[in-house]
Design a protein around this motif. Sequence first.
Motif, PDB file in Angstrom:
ATOM      1  N   ASP A  46       0.835  -1.208   0.000  1.00 16.76           N
ATOM      2  CA  ASP A  46       0.000   0.000   0.000  1.00 16.76           C
ATOM      3  C   ASP A  46       0.865   1.252   0.000  1.00 16.76           C
ATOM      4  O   ASP A  46       0.596   2.220  -0.728  1.00 16.76           O
ATOM      5  CB  ASP A  46      -0.925   0.008   1.215  1.00 16.76           C
ATOM      6  CG  ASP A  46      -2.130  -0.898   1.044  1.00 16.76           C
ATOM      7  OD1 ASP A  46      -2.471  -1.215  -0.114  1.00 16.76           O
ATOM      8  OD2 ASP A  46      -2.719  -1.301   2.062  1.00 16.76           O
ATOM      9  N   GLU A  47       1.897   1.252   0.834  1.00 18.36           N
ATOM     10  CA  GLU A  47       2.791   2.411   0.893  1.00 18.36           C
ATOM     11  C   GLU A  47       3.491   2.635  -0.436  1.00 18.36           C
ATOM     12  O   GLU A  47       3.655   3.770  -0.889  1.00 18.36           O
ATOM     13  CB  GLU A  47       3.834   2.215   2.002  1.00 18.36           C
ATOM     14  CG  GLU A  47       4.784   3.390   2.157  1.00 18.36           C
ATOM     15  CD  GLU A  47       5.827   3.180   3.246  1.00 18.36           C
ATOM     16  OE1 GLU A  47       6.712   4.050   3.377  1.00 18.36           O
ATOM     17  OE2 GLU A  47       5.762   2.153   3.951  1.00 18.36           O
ATOM     18  N   ALA A  48       3.895   1.541  -1.061  1.00 19.89           N
ATOM     19  CA  ALA A  48       4.623   1.664  -2.328  1.00 19.89           C
ATOM     20  C   ALA A  48       3.718   2.107  -3.469  1.00 19.89           C
ATOM     21  O   ALA A  48       4.080   2.979  -4.266  1.00 19.89           O
ATOM     22  CB  ALA A  48       5.272   0.330  -2.678  1.00 19.89           C
ATOM     23  N   VAL A  49       2.540   1.523  -3.564  1.00 18.75           N
ATOM     24  CA  VAL A  49       1.704   1.645  -4.759  1.00 18.75           C
ATOM     25  C   VAL A  49       0.823   2.891  -4.736  1.00 18.75           C
ATOM     26  O   VAL A  49       0.401   3.385  -5.792  1.00 18.75           O
ATOM     27  CB  VAL A  49       0.852   0.360  -4.911  1.00 18.75           C
ATOM     28  CG1 VAL A  49      -0.229   0.529  -5.960  1.00 18.75           C
ATOM     29  CG2 VAL A  49       1.761  -0.815  -5.261  1.00 18.75           C
ATOM     30  N   ARG A  50       0.549   3.432  -3.570  1.00 15.62           N
ATOM     31  CA  ARG A  50      -0.343   4.586  -3.470  1.00 15.62           C
ATOM     32  C   ARG A  50       0.122   5.726  -4.392  1.00 15.62           C
ATOM     33  O   ARG A  50       1.232   6.207  -4.300  1.00 15.62           O
ATOM     34  CB  ARG A  50      -0.411   5.063  -2.020  1.00 15.62           C
ATOM     35  CG  ARG A  50      -1.475   6.116  -1.751  1.00 15.62           C
ATOM     36  CD  ARG A  50      -1.542   6.462  -0.279  1.00 15.62           C
ATOM     37  NE  ARG A  50      -2.036   5.335   0.519  1.00 15.62           N
ATOM     38  CZ  ARG A  50      -1.290   4.648   1.376  1.00 15.62           C
ATOM     39  NH1 ARG A  50      -0.021   4.965   1.562  1.00 15.62           N
ATOM     40  NH2 ARG A  50      -1.815   3.645   2.069  1.00 15.62           N
ATOM     41  N   GLY A  51      -0.735   6.124  -5.303  1.00 16.76           N
ATOM     42  CA  GLY A  51      -0.428   7.227  -6.214  1.00 16.76           C
ATOM     43  C   GLY A  51       0.395   6.839  -7.426  1.00 16.76           C
ATOM     44  O   GLY A  51       0.782   7.704  -8.221  1.00 16.76           O
ATOM     45  N   ALA A  52       0.645   5.548  -7.615  1.00 22.72           N
ATOM     46  CA  ALA A  52       1.489   5.104  -8.730  1.00 22.72           C
ATOM     47  C   ALA A  52       0.735   5.145 -10.052  1.00 22.72           C
ATOM     48  O   ALA A  52      -0.471   4.886 -10.115  1.00 22.72           O
ATOM     49  CB  ALA A  52       2.000   3.693  -8.483  1.00 22.72           C
ATOM     50  N   THR A  53       1.455   5.472 -11.106  1.00 16.70           N
ATOM     51  CA  THR A  53       0.931   5.408 -12.460  1.00 16.70           C
ATOM     52  C   THR A  53       1.035   3.993 -13.015  1.00 16.70           C
ATOM     53  O   THR A  53       0.104   3.476 -13.641  1.00 16.70           O
ATOM     54  CB  THR A  53       1.714   6.362 -13.385  1.00 16.70           C
ATOM     55  OG1 THR A  53       1.745   7.658 -12.812  1.00 16.70           O
ATOM     56  CG2 THR A  53       1.095   6.409 -14.770  1.00 16.70           C
ATOM     57  N   SER A  54       2.194   3.385 -12.794  1.00 17.95           N
ATOM     58  CA  SER A  54       2.448   2.028 -13.278  1.00 17.95           C
ATOM     59  C   SER A  54       3.162   1.225 -12.195  1.00 17.95           C
ATOM     60  O   SER A  54       3.993   1.764 -11.456  1.00 17.95           O
ATOM     61  CB  SER A  54       3.313   2.040 -14.544  1.00 17.95           C
ATOM     62  OG  SER A  54       2.683   2.714 -15.605  1.00 17.95           O
ATOM     63  N   VAL A  55       2.858  -0.067 -12.163  1.00 14.77           N
ATOM     64  CA  VAL A  55       3.598  -1.017 -11.335  1.00 14.77           C
ATOM     65  C   VAL A  55       4.240  -2.033 -12.262  1.00 14.77           C
ATOM     66  O   VAL A  55       3.564  -2.613 -13.130  1.00 14.77           O
ATOM     67  CB  VAL A  55       2.675  -1.734 -10.329  1.00 14.77           C
ATOM     68  CG1 VAL A  55       3.428  -2.868  -9.628  1.00 14.77           C
ATOM     69  CG2 VAL A  55       2.125  -0.754  -9.311  1.00 14.77           C
ATOM     70  N   ALA A  68      -2.965  -5.016  -4.599  1.00 17.96           N
ATOM     71  CA  ALA A  68      -2.555  -3.662  -4.235  1.00 17.96           C
ATOM     72  C   ALA A  68      -2.812  -2.695  -5.386  1.00 17.96           C
ATOM     73  O   ALA A  68      -3.305  -1.574  -5.187  1.00 17.96           O
ATOM     74  CB  ALA A  68      -1.086  -3.636  -3.833  1.00 17.96           C
ATOM     75  N   ALA A  69      -2.473  -3.119  -6.603  1.00 19.18           N
ATOM     76  CA  ALA A  69      -2.710  -2.272  -7.771  1.00 19.18           C
ATOM     77  C   ALA A  69      -4.199  -2.009  -7.956  1.00 19.18           C
ATOM     78  O   ALA A  69      -4.623  -0.901  -8.316  1.00 19.18           O
ATOM     79  CB  ALA A  69      -2.119  -2.917  -9.017  1.00 19.18           C
ATOM     80  N   ARG A  70      -5.031  -3.015  -7.696  1.00 16.22           N
ATOM     81  CA  ARG A  70      -6.489  -2.849  -7.807  1.00 16.22           C
ATOM     82  C   ARG A  70      -7.014  -1.903  -6.731  1.00 16.22           C
ATOM     83  O   ARG A  70      -7.843  -1.024  -7.017  1.00 16.22           O
ATOM     84  CB  ARG A  70      -7.179  -4.210  -7.708  1.00 16.22           C
ATOM     85  CG  ARG A  70      -8.685  -4.141  -7.886  1.00 16.22           C
ATOM     86  CD  ARG A  70      -9.266  -5.528  -8.065  1.00 16.22           C
ATOM     87  NE  ARG A  70      -9.367  -6.257  -6.829  1.00 16.22           N
ATOM     88  CZ  ARG A  70     -10.472  -6.313  -6.073  1.00 16.22           C
ATOM     89  NH1 ARG A  70     -11.557  -5.625  -6.433  1.00 16.22           N
ATOM     90  NH2 ARG A  70     -10.496  -7.033  -4.983  1.00 16.22           N
ATOM     91  N   ARG A  71      -6.522  -2.070  -5.500  1.00 17.26           N
ATOM     92  CA  ARG A  71      -6.986  -1.205  -4.408  1.00 17.26           C
ATOM     93  C   ARG A  71      -6.729   0.263  -4.700  1.00 17.26           C
ATOM     94  O   ARG A  71      -7.526   1.135  -4.359  1.00 17.26           O
ATOM     95  CB  ARG A  71      -6.279  -1.576  -3.099  1.00 17.26           C
ATOM     96  CG  ARG A  71      -6.802  -2.798  -2.402  1.00 17.26           C
ATOM     97  CD  ARG A  71      -6.312  -2.873  -0.958  1.00 17.26           C
ATOM     98  NE  ARG A  71      -4.865  -2.914  -0.820  1.00 17.26           N
ATOM     99  CZ  ARG A  71      -4.141  -4.021  -0.856  1.00 17.26           C
ATOM    100  NH1 ARG A  71      -4.720  -5.193  -1.054  1.00 17.26           N
ATOM    101  NH2 ARG A  71      -2.824  -3.964  -0.706  1.00 17.26           N
ATOM    102  N   HIS A  72      -5.597   0.534  -5.341  1.00 15.91           N
ATOM    103  CA  HIS A  72      -5.176   1.922  -5.531  1.00 15.91           C
ATOM    104  C   HIS A  72      -5.434   2.436  -6.950  1.00 15.91           C
ATOM    105  O   HIS A  72      -4.982   3.530  -7.304  1.00 15.91           O
ATOM    106  CB  HIS A  72      -3.698   2.064  -5.171  1.00 15.91           C
ATOM    107  CG  HIS A  72      -3.436   1.858  -3.705  1.00 15.91           C
ATOM    108  ND1 HIS A  72      -3.634   2.837  -2.768  1.00 15.91           N
ATOM    109  CD2 HIS A  72      -3.033   0.758  -3.015  1.00 15.91           C
ATOM    110  CE1 HIS A  72      -3.344   2.368  -1.563  1.00 15.91           C
ATOM    111  NE2 HIS A  72      -2.984   1.119  -1.684  1.00 15.91           N
ATOM    112  N   GLY A  73      -6.146   1.661  -7.745  1.00 13.90           N
ATOM    113  CA  GLY A  73      -6.535   2.134  -9.068  1.00 13.90           C
ATOM    114  C   GLY A  73      -5.363   2.428  -9.980  1.00 13.90           C
ATOM    115  O   GLY A  73      -5.406   3.395 -10.766  1.00 13.90           O
ATOM    116  N   VAL A  74      -4.314   1.619  -9.906  1.00 17.47           N
ATOM    117  CA  VAL A  74      -3.132   1.827 -10.760  1.00 17.47           C
ATOM    118  C   VAL A  74      -3.525   1.636 -12.221  1.00 17.47           C
ATOM    119  O   VAL A  74      -4.218   0.676 -12.582  1.00 17.47           O
ATOM    120  CB  VAL A  74      -2.006   0.849 -10.365  1.00 17.47           C
ATOM    121  CG1 VAL A  74      -0.820   0.980 -11.322  1.00 17.47           C
ATOM    122  CG2 VAL A  74      -1.560   1.114  -8.932  1.00 17.47           C
TER     123      VAL A  74
END
Length: 324
Positions: free
Chosen positions: A62-71, A104-110
Amino acid sequence: MKIVVTGGAGFIGSNLIQALAEIPSVGEIVAVDDLSTGSLDNLLDLPVRLLTGTILDPDLLDEAVRGATSVVHLGALGSVPRSIDNPVGSHHANATGTLMVLEAARRHGVAQTILASSSSIYGANPTLPRRENLRPMPLSPYAVSKLATEAYANAYAACYGMSVLPFRFFNVFGPRQAADHAYAAVVPRFVSAALAGRPLQVHGDGTQTRDFTYVGSVTSVITDAILRGVSAPDTVNLAFGARISLLGMITELEGVLNRRLEVVFGAPRAGDVRDSQADCERLRELFPTVAATSFEDGLRETVDWFSRNRVSVTQVPVARAHRV
């Protein structure tokens, strides 16, 4: 853009971060790595924020992915032999780890999730070149775990409308690749041994073939995918259709070093694929402008890096039989 790279302290991950750091539109790069196979040395002087921990930790993700454009999900326990020694560990890191990253990507809408699978999933299927729609016939727990990676990516695209891009890597090699452990890949093992004046240890007769792909070609494709927002719910081979035997690779290495090398042969390894070659039609359709680095040029770059860093490889006993 904020880009997250799991396995960012690893061989491919650190090379990708170096490539991303040269793109002006990339404002933030976050690496997630538990350093079990990656190294802090790989990230020296790179503009990256490292979060040390496992991809099985949802709070860390969550800390890493929050606000990410791409993973870009490269975190994994690699190596067919390692998975045979520890199949449960391989499954947790590769299959469950992929599920956690996708969640995580789904939770944060990546907007885009790129994932790394492996050509090992083709396994015993004898058809060459390997087309993406061939029947998977995995021969190792590692291959099974990577097939799960692809299946989860496809399922998340279908069920949740996520933009995914699963790649099948084919024997990636180049600078920063570890040679100092028993599960090291063949190119760093051979280069390190040759530079140290030790015999090159071949499992089998050396006529088995691989589609070796220089890491710079891989990072070029991934960075292009990020910049253009490329997605594909079906898996894409990330290799360029080259095919060379291990004996042929040794001949190329002798040419780069301008000297003969001693070679010893041992028994074939369980789970190893006999031959590998990618069909790259789908890759070319999606990335028509990407140019592949030739094996010879990539090998020269690799030898140069190893010469400057003098990485050694752990010795694995084999029966001695000199090449003629």
